[in-house]
Design an enzyme around this catalytic site. Structure first.
Site, PDB file in Angstrom:
ATOM      1  N   CYS A 114     -35.680   2.606  29.057  1.00  0.00           N
ATOM      2  CA  CYS A 114     -35.704   2.852  27.615  1.00  0.00           C
ATOM      3  C   CYS A 114     -37.066   3.441  27.269  1.00  0.00           C
ATOM      4  CB  CYS A 114     -35.395   1.575  26.821  1.00  0.00           C
ATOM      5  SG  CYS A 114     -36.642   0.269  26.896  1.00  0.00           S
ATOM      6  N   ASN A 145     -39.898  -0.173  27.319  1.00  0.00           N
ATOM      7  CA  ASN A 145     -39.641  -1.200  28.342  1.00  0.00           C
ATOM      8  C   ASN A 145     -39.995  -2.604  27.850  1.00  0.00           C
ATOM      9  OD1 ASN A 145     -40.692  -1.936  31.744  1.00  0.00           O
ATOM     10  ND2 ASN A 145     -38.637  -2.028  30.909  1.00  0.00           N
ATOM     11  N   CYS A 165     -37.660  -4.016  25.163  1.00  0.00           N
ATOM     12  CA  CYS A 165     -36.444  -4.541  24.518  1.00  0.00           C
ATOM     13  C   CYS A 165     -35.196  -4.237  25.339  1.00  0.00           C
ATOM     14  CB  CYS A 165     -36.277  -3.983  23.101  1.00  0.00           C
ATOM     15  SG  CYS A 165     -37.413  -4.680  21.890  1.00  0.00           S
ATOM     16  N   ARG A 166     -34.711  -3.018  25.246  1.00  0.00           N
ATOM     17  CA  ARG A 166     -33.407  -2.682  25.815  1.00  0.00           C
ATOM     18  C   ARG A 166     -33.368  -2.733  27.335  1.00  0.00           C
ATOM     19  NH1 ARG A 166     -32.611   2.950  22.919  1.00  0.00           N
ATOM     20  NH2 ARG A 166     -34.843   2.965  23.343  1.00  0.00           N
ATOM     21  N   SER A 167     -34.285  -2.046  28.003  1.00  0.00           N
ATOM     22  CA  SER A 167     -34.188  -1.994  29.462  1.00  0.00           C
ATOM     23  C   SER A 167     -34.491  -3.336  30.133  1.00  0.00           C
ATOM     24  CB  SER A 167     -35.030  -0.852  30.047  1.00  0.00           C
ATOM     25  OG  SER A 167     -36.379  -0.940  29.696  1.00  0.00           O
ATOM     26  N   ASP A 174     -32.082   0.778  19.461  1.00  0.00           N
ATOM     27  CA  ASP A 174     -33.338   0.088  19.751  1.00  0.00           C
ATOM     28  C   ASP A 174     -33.555  -1.041  18.746  1.00  0.00           C
ATOM     29  OD1 ASP A 174     -35.895  -0.764  20.343  1.00  0.00           O
ATOM     30  OD2 ASP A 174     -36.686   1.266  20.582  1.00  0.00           O
TER      31      ASP A 174
END
Length: 147
Positions: free
Chosen positions: A9, A12, A14-16, A122
């Site tokens: 993301c 690095n 939150c999402r990934s 996000d």
């Protein structure tokens, strides 16, 4: 069989890392190498964002040991599959692809087409950590089914 998977993301935090933690939770029996990275270097060495860690923890996913790192061209050699959270990050990944690197790069939502989502939003900006985790868990189950 794909054994080395990298989620990417922007920052690095939150999402990934959430995708990394969720897939680890869903695949302890598969012996996968799973990592995450960001296309920016804004948060190098930082743990995942607190509200994302808390939302993941409530669902049984521990992200506390993860630390942000930046995506680099060498990741094309280190991983069999690189999974981007959105089209912008997919383009940033592809811009770093070395000549001749055949590593597959996909959008995470490709593994959850029934959701109708084209990207993983996000939550750092939307604040919808649970909604994003719903999508990540769904896509991770879809990814697991392909392994």
């Amino acid at each position: 069989m794909t054994t080395r998977i990298l989620f990417v993301c922007l920052g690095n935090i939150c999402r990934s890392p959430a995708a990394e933690g969720v897939l680890r939770s869903l695949t302890p029996d598969l012996g996968l190498t799973i990592d995450s990275a960001g296309t920016s270097g804004w948060h190098l060495g930082e743990p995942p964002y607190g509200p994302m860690q808390e939302a993941a923890r409530r669902r049984g996913h521990d992200l506390s040991s993860l630390r942000a790192r930046q995506f680099h061209a060498g990741d094309f050699e280190e991983f069999d599959l690189i999974v981007a959270m959105d089209e912008d990050n997919l383009q940033r990944i592809e811009a770093l692809r070395p000549a001749g690197a055949g590593t597959q790069v996909r959008l995470f939502t490709d593994f959850a087409p029934e959701t109708g989502m084209s990207h993983v939003p996000d939550p750092y900006y939307t604040r919808d950590f649970d909604g994003v985790l719903d999508l990540i868990e769904h896509a991770a189950r879809g990814l697991r089914a392909t392994l």
